[in-house]
Design an enzyme around this catalytic site. Sequence first.
Site, PDB file in Angstrom:
ATOM      1  CG  ASP A  20      -1.893   1.547   1.415  1.00 15.43           C
ATOM      2  OD1 ASP A  20      -2.701   1.043   0.249  1.00 15.43           O
ATOM      3  OD2 ASP A  20      -2.066   2.132   2.438  1.00 15.43           O
ATOM      4  CG  MET A  75      -9.840   7.536   3.731  1.00 17.87           C
ATOM      5  SD  MET A  75     -11.033   7.713   2.278  1.00 17.87           S
ATOM      6  CE  MET A  75     -11.327   9.862   1.784  1.00 17.87           C
ATOM      7  NE  ARG A  76      -0.345   5.517   2.443  1.00 17.17           N
ATOM      8  CZ  ARG A  76      -0.578   4.891   3.103  1.00 17.17           C
ATOM      9  NH1 ARG A  76      -1.009   3.471   2.915  1.00 17.17           N
ATOM     10  NH2 ARG A  76      -0.414   5.123   4.496  1.00 17.17           N
ATOM     11  CB  ALA A  77      -6.961   3.990  -3.310  1.00 20.00           C
ATOM     12  CB  VAL A 132      -2.165   7.184  -4.305  1.00 14.54           C
ATOM     13  CG1 VAL A 132      -1.364   6.802  -5.413  1.00 14.54           C
ATOM     14  CG2 VAL A 132      -1.363   7.122  -3.167  1.00 14.54           C
TER      15      VAL A 132
END
Length: 687
Positions: free
Chosen positions: A193, A274-276, A279
């Site tokens: 991730d 929420m990283r997606a 990014v």
Amino acid sequence: MSTPFPFTAVVGQDDLRLALLLNAVSPAVGGVLVRGEKGTAKSTAVRALSALMPEVDVVAGCRFSCAPAAPDPACPDGPHEVGAGVQRPARMVELPVGASEDRLVGALDIERALAEGVKAFEPGLLADAHRGILYVDEVNLLHDHLVDLLLDAAAMGASYVEREGVSVRHAARFLLVGTMNPEEGELRPQLLDRFGLTVEVAASREPDQRVEVVRRRLAYDDDPDGFAGRWADEETAVRARIVAARKLLPSVVLGDGPLRQIAATCAAFEVDGMRADIVMARTATTLAAWAGRTEVLAEDVRQAALLALPHRRRRNPFDAPGLDEDKLDETLEEFGGGDGSNGSGGSDDSGDSGDEDPDPDGPDGGGGQPPREGPDGGNDDGSSESSGEVPAQGEPSESGQAPSPGAGEQAPVRAAEPFRTKVLSVPGLGEGAAGRRSRARTEHGRTTGARRPQGALTKLHLAATVQAAAPHQRARGRSGPGLVVRRDDLRQATREGREGNLVLFVVDASGSMAARQRMSAVKGAVLSLLLDAYQRRDKVGLVTFRGSTGEVALPPTSSVDAAAVRLESLPTGGRTPLAAGLLRAHDVLRVERLRDPARRALMVVVTDGRATGGPEPVNLAGRAARLFAADGVASVVVDCESGPVRLGLAGQLAGELGGTAVTLDELRADSIAGLVRDVQGNSRRAA
């Protein structure tokens, strides 16, 4: 230093080149993970990227690459005055898979710290990579303790070295690039991730393109400098485009429309956290800057999704990465009109510049579309088998006639739903590779004692060191408050942690196991154990036996998902050559013991215990089993016998092996038989 292969001379691999260039424009995108088969220019492209990176301003003489305009106030070489600095090329630092912890984070001189009270620190690779590229080839083979350090540095943007109350901190912000061959195992989800983008690469099947690859490679090998000179203009143009995109990036507007498309896409594909979303937003903005635009369009969002989401969709390690592009297009159309508008209320003319492609075959020409099919041509979810019922060999048919063993091979059946298994561990104390299964002496874990260091001191045992030095203070002329410590006083802490093992599955695929419902349960159990092996960082192998022989379906490997694929396609039928299967497994373990003597083995035999075929099959199986007991191999027999009448043959086999028998029900972690079952066996114990 040898001349690197020019980035612009790489043939094809448009998605790979685009992902790398986006990170060169904006390191905030989060790095790139490159997955693919060997010989696909993964490492060549990554190493060539460093030549395109703009130079960086650094404080003169600073070993930690502090920026002169804003130096790190906690820099070990500081404090630095704000002012002019010097320019140097951006570094690309390679992290070897077998690197030590000290090589990665740096080494602190404990002896000087105790005796003189000074922080004598030698920077590691994280310091060298600050404001540059950290490249890890075969990142999936990186040891867990190094992965933990990388995760910490990537999350905090700093590296900490702490030894017995003495600590050093320095900034460590870098572009993380990793390459891997999925056949050799997958990455831990936490590290996976951390990569902003992922790209799947494969060798071209077009003869003309393959010819061009060979032609360029031969030309480069014959004259590296001359070959690089012929591509100098293209390299200069791309470098200038990176600089221009960096300057334009702060002016790019991410409107509410594209932002809503990003959020809707991440929700539709059920990615975790929420990283997606973050990014994707950064990637879409960088794509717009790379194209020379100041507004983000729907096409940027789509491209960003294809690069940022495939590796975040995986629900378990056996899911192939990929993205359903039809579903993606439907989501983008639903939440953005699908007309390429930016959703910010501007005129449609803002998207005209996106139609211009000055170099359609260049690095930005890739579609960024990871394949939706696995290696076997199956669907996203790995389903490829027919759902039709096939009468199992050895079981009565509707007519009441039971076919004889060996009457024909039966089609593979799908594995039942996997479950959480009990912990099967090797008894004793090992010294193998770090993992999460069996007890072992390791560099990390709880402290159990102290010893004199053998080589460089890595983990100081403070109390033992003080105890060793205390009796000699008067003789050494101690006059101040400091402790007079010499090399002979230092003591290394001995620690106990967990190791990874070689888990060798020996699976009965004969007619006696071919009842469709039973084989589905057996495959589900083995799949569950494979999931457990993945989480515990084991190597796995698969031996099957049926008909008249045993065969190695999968040699020992770190690729647990490869074992799952072989298991899924495992056919059944024929007699039960138990002895042949055990002897083949014995050969596999013998060879692996020579290759990696420190890694202990755990053999898991999945059978109902029957042995048929050949003269005296039961006696032969018993003799083969006793070989493992003599070698001290830890083993467990998963008893697959079912029905009201049970012969208990699997239990007898476990006794011959010197191991333990468990039923399929007892294998479950929630079974009332207990939470943890250690494999009982005559294992070799470490001295």
